[in-house]
Motif scaffolding. Structure first.
Motif, PDB file in Angstrom:
ATOM      1  N   GLN A  74      19.499  28.507  -4.821  1.00  0.00           N
ATOM      2  CA  GLN A  74      19.235  27.095  -4.558  1.00  0.00           C
ATOM      3  C   GLN A  74      19.322  26.237  -5.816  1.00  0.00           C
ATOM      4  OE1 GLN A  74      18.639  25.408  -1.660  1.00  0.00           O
ATOM      5  NE2 GLN A  74      19.047  27.267  -0.475  1.00  0.00           N
ATOM      6  N   SER A  77      18.606  27.747   6.974  1.00  0.00           N
ATOM      7  CA  SER A  77      17.553  27.408   6.026  1.00  0.00           C
ATOM      8  C   SER A  77      16.736  28.668   5.797  1.00  0.00           C
ATOM      9  CB  SER A  77      16.660  26.294   6.577  1.00  0.00           C
ATOM     10  OG  SER A  77      15.866  26.775   7.654  1.00  0.00           O
ATOM     11  N   LEU A 116      22.853  25.569   0.660  1.00  0.00           N
ATOM     12  CA  LEU A 116      22.528  25.688  -0.760  1.00  0.00           C
ATOM     13  C   LEU A 116      22.323  24.322  -1.419  1.00  0.00           C
ATOM     14  CD1 LEU A 116      24.885  28.592  -1.858  1.00  0.00           C
ATOM     15  CD2 LEU A 116      22.389  28.582  -1.925  1.00  0.00           C
ATOM     16  N   GLY A 117      22.346  23.284  -0.624  1.00  0.00           N
ATOM     17  CA  GLY A 117      22.022  21.962  -1.137  1.00  0.00           C
ATOM     18  C   GLY A 117      23.185  21.137  -1.632  1.00  0.00           C
TER      19      GLY A 117
END
Length: 225
Positions: A67, A32, A129-130
């Motif tokens: 992101q 993170s 990166l989600g």
């Protein structure tokens, strides 16, 4: 289809862990924006060369800058970053072990890894990166051109979508139906295990318990290795 891995790879189904359920949590807690702090880089300085330290700064920049990027852009950037900054080296040559699953820090820090390490690095970076974990799986295949067991990362936008293959052998991201050189065996992520079928996601089965590989990998991730 019978599920088996030949050569130096033992059958993975009997070794898949309860720790798979912890896999996602470990990935997110490990990578993170808070990961890349002064303490993190101080530890890296004591373990790796200045050149490798620069690669970590680039990794941090990629995770922070992308992101909000489109999913395909994320897939391409992570695939390219991994394939350019990690060189293939077998476990026996690199770690003096028949089978070793390296953490992303170990792979990037040493600049080397085998197919499993490439896939793990890409998987964890894309989670950071989600990317939804349900869309990502590590998949064991047989690479027909070299007649060896191999691991890739697959991305599927929906359960019925044709999976996209992120690979270190063929560095282009291609749909599964364009990778006739790969024979799927099974896939897994933090949510479970699936027996594979040609060009598809396959049928979910129960995972086994007690994997030394996964347990050791999770422990090293939690320790920041």
């Amino acid at each position: 289809m019978s599920v088996y891995i030949v050569s130096n790879k033992r059958s993975m189904i009997s070794r898949l862990p309860i720790a798979l359920l912890l896999f996602s949590f470990c990935c997110f807690s490990f990578i993170s924006e808070k990961t890349f702090n002064i303490e993190f880089y101080e530890q890296l300085k004591n373990r790796y060369t200045t050149e490798r330290l620069d690669i970590f700064y680039k990794w941090e920049a990629l995770i922070k800058a992308e992101q909000q990027s489109e999913i395909l852009s994320k897939l391409n950037l992570v695939n390219q970053f991994s394939n350019r900054n990690i060189s293939f080296k077998s476990d026996i040559k690199h770690w003096k072990k028949q089978d070793y699953w390296a953490t992303p820090i170990e792979s990037l820090g040493t600049g080397a890894g085998d197919c499993e390490d490439f896939a793990i690095f890409k998987y964890m970076t894309l989670l950071a990166l989600g990317i939804d974990e349900s869309k990502l799986r590590l998949m064991y295949v047989r690479a027909l051109t070299i007649n060896e067991p191999h691991m890739v990362l697959i991305y599927s936008d929906t359960p019925s979508s044709m999976p996209l293959i992120l690979d270190n052998l063929n560095t282009r991201i291609l749909p599964a139906n364009k990778r006739r050189d790969l024979k799927p065996i099974y896939s897994f992520n933090g949510q479970g295990l699936w027996l594979a079928k040609a060009q598809g996601l396959g049928n979910k089965v129960k995972s086994g318990a007690g994997s030394k590989d996964w347990t050791a990998l999770m422990e090293r991730i939690e320790q920041g290795q």
